[in-house]
Design an enzyme around this catalytic site. Structure first.
Site, PDB file in Angstrom:
ATOM      1  N   GLY A  14      24.385 -37.751 -12.819  1.00  0.00           N
ATOM      2  CA  GLY A  14      24.247 -39.008 -12.086  1.00  0.00           C
ATOM      3  C   GLY A  14      25.583 -39.672 -11.827  1.00  0.00           C
ATOM      4  N   ALA A  15      26.575 -38.880 -11.403  1.00  0.00           N
ATOM      5  CA  ALA A  15      27.960 -39.382 -11.328  1.00  0.00           C
ATOM      6  C   ALA A  15      28.402 -39.701  -9.905  1.00  0.00           C
ATOM      7  CB  ALA A  15      28.905 -38.372 -11.969  1.00  0.00           C
ATOM      8  N   ASN A  91      23.927 -39.520 -17.793  1.00  0.00           N
ATOM      9  CA  ASN A  91      23.945 -40.870 -17.233  1.00  0.00           C
ATOM     10  C   ASN A  91      22.842 -41.093 -16.201  1.00  0.00           C
ATOM     11  OD1 ASN A  91      25.278 -43.450 -16.244  1.00  0.00           O
ATOM     12  ND2 ASN A  91      25.486 -42.186 -14.420  1.00  0.00           N
ATOM     13  N   TYR A 158      11.718 -48.785 -18.759  1.00  0.00           N
ATOM     14  CA  TYR A 158      13.146 -48.472 -18.824  1.00  0.00           C
ATOM     15  C   TYR A 158      13.663 -48.729 -20.242  1.00  0.00           C
ATOM     16  CZ  TYR A 158      18.170 -48.950 -17.901  1.00  0.00           C
ATOM     17  OH  TYR A 158      19.545 -48.825 -17.936  1.00  0.00           O
ATOM     18  N   ALA A 160      12.032 -48.643 -22.987  1.00  0.00           N
ATOM     19  CA  ALA A 160      11.504 -47.625 -23.906  1.00  0.00           C
ATOM     20  C   ALA A 160      12.313 -46.339 -23.805  1.00  0.00           C
ATOM     21  CB  ALA A 160      10.031 -47.352 -23.600  1.00  0.00           C
ATOM     22  N   THR A 161      12.655 -45.949 -22.585  1.00  0.00           N
ATOM     23  CA  THR A 161      13.419 -44.702 -22.439  1.00  0.00           C
ATOM     24  C   THR A 161      14.821 -44.850 -23.022  1.00  0.00           C
ATOM     25  OG1 THR A 161      14.214 -45.242 -20.207  1.00  0.00           O
ATOM     26  CG2 THR A 161      12.151 -44.000 -20.375  1.00  0.00           C
TER      27      THR A 161
END
Lengths: 254, 195
Positions: A14-15, A91, A158, A160-161
């Protein structure tokens, strides 16, 4: 390239923008060979080219963290290109993670996508990188969030993750410590493109969020978040594992 | 005498209505099980939610873990916790009711070969904090009790620890403590203290 991370080869999921891009630029500036990944190669290559334009080592590959084969290929491509992998930073987040849904209204498709990217993606990344991280005494870093640590009024899934990833970090740090692998988390608050859009839609939130930070501002993805994360990649953090590095300008303090 | 609902497979309090883990795979399945037990909206003073009790007995290294095992250890307990909180929102008395999660503290301390389960327990604990922030307006408290894994599995331990029945009693006490919400209390015999 000389620098404190001259022996580091890091893959970042995710960069293509925001915090991921900032970490890529900062790690490369410190001497690391950086593999920039995104689901679309054009997006990854844009940041890799930016790295190279600054005179550093940047390489782009596609990576869908919800697909085991894609993650394994990204790791293999990195090893082929740079000769090794010493660090992996997970990420990537689901686009649905910023859509507010209260607990009572969570439905399976919304839940499943976030679980797939954040949690199952973590599992895929950890397994895919293990052999290289063990061989190179490397490090695994997961991006978590204050929403996971404190809970979130608007984004409980979100949260929780992100909390789940933090629990994983602590236990995996104990499991992989004997292998010489360090496992840590980073919890940033930064001015990302997503945050800029959020502030355009809700200008009042900018002052509220900035006001929470002891330093009175959001972090810069490269200079505030990227450089601090680079510390976790290098030899100066050789005794740090199982920790969460909170990069929030003091808006949240552990 | 408080009315108590336990959403998960655990023996925490006598006289509680218990919905087993298998019924928490989805909201629809849980609703059916609750209807069969005659559970009514807003009728419980305390809803207890045990998290990952069934998953922590067997160590499971990440290396070589097959995907089905991962799902069973990390993802399924979190789905059950989500379902349980969704049910709790409807079934707990408002105002004045309490929801208490009971989690193994593995995700707070870190335990080798329990990384997948640690993901589930910390994810659930975060959801409890999120619920606490929102449900405060309805007069519902949400807290978490953290226990050692051996308290759940019954494994031999060098430290004397409270029995699960004592944990149930602590939950009843928490239900009366209306001023505390969103917190985690360690009840593991004094090994882990809050930071």
């Amino acid at each position: 390239m000389a620098g404190p991370l001259a022996d580091v080869s890091v893959l970042i999921t995710g960069a293509s923008q925001g915090v991921g891009r900032g970490m890529a630029l900062a790690a490369a500036a410190a001497g690391a060979a950086v593999t920039v990944t995104a689901r679309r190669i054009e997006a990854a290559e844009k940041v890799a080219a930016e790295v190279r334009a600054r005179g550093h080592k940047g390489f782009a590959v596609t990576c869908d963290v919800t697909n085991r084969a894609s993650v394994e290929k990204a790791v293999a491509d990195t090893v082929q290109h740079f000769g090794k992998l010493t660090a992996l930073i997970h990420n990537a987040v689901s686009a649905k993670s910023s859509i507010p849904v209260p607990i009572e209204k969570i439905e399976d498709d919304y839940w499943d996508e976030q679980i797939a990217v954040a949690l199952r993606g973590t599992y895929y990344c950890a397994q895919a990188a293990l052999a290289q991280l063990q061989a190179n005494k490397g490090t695994l870093i997961l991006l978590t969030s204050g929403g996971g640590i404190e809970g979130s009024i608007t984004l409980p899934t979100y949260g929780a993750t992100k909390a789940g990833q933090r629990g994983f970090v602590k236990s995996l740090a104990r499991e992989w410590g004997p292998l010489g692998i360090r496992v840590n988390a980073v919890s940033p608050v930064a001015m990302t493109p997503a945050m800029e859009n959020f502030f355009k839609l809700q200008p009042v939130q900018e002052a509220r969020i900035n006001g929470r930070a002891a330093l009175g501002r959001l972090g810069d993805c490269e200079t505030d978040i990227g450089r601090a994360t680079a510390f976790l990649l290098g030899p100066d953090s050789a005794y740090v594992t199982g920790q969460t590095l909170v990069l929030t300008g003091g808006s949240f303090m552990l | 005498m408080k009315t108590v609902l336990v959403l998960g497979s655990a023996t925490l309090l006598p006289d509680a209505v218990v919905i087993e883990d298998a019924a928490l795979v989805s909201k629809a399945a849980a609703d059916a099980a609750l209807a069969a037990k005659g559970a009514k909206t807003g009728s419980f003073d305390l809803v207890l939610i045990p998290v990952a009790f069934s998953e922590i007995a067997t160590p499971a290294p990440i290396a070589g873990m097959i995907e089905a095992r991962w799902k069973a250890l990390a993802e399924d307990p979190l789905v059950r916790a989500r379902t349980a909180l969704q049910c709790a929102s409807e079934l707990v008395r408002a105002p004045g009711g309490a929801v208490v999660l009971v989690v193994p503290e593995i995700g707070m301390t870190g335990v080798a070969q329990l990384a997948a389960q640690s993901m589930a327990t910390e994810g659930a604990r975060s959801m409890a904090k999120s619920a606490a922030k929102v449900w405060l307006a309805r007069g519902i408290t949400v807290n978490t009790i953290a226990v050692a894994a051996s308290q759940i599995t019954g494994a031999q331990d060098t430290r004397a620890r409270p029995a699960l029945e004592e944990i149930g009693k602590l939950a009843l006490t928490l239900a009366d403590a209306r001023v505390a919400t969103g917190n985690t209390i360690h009840a593991d015999g004094g090994e882990v203290t809050s930071i």
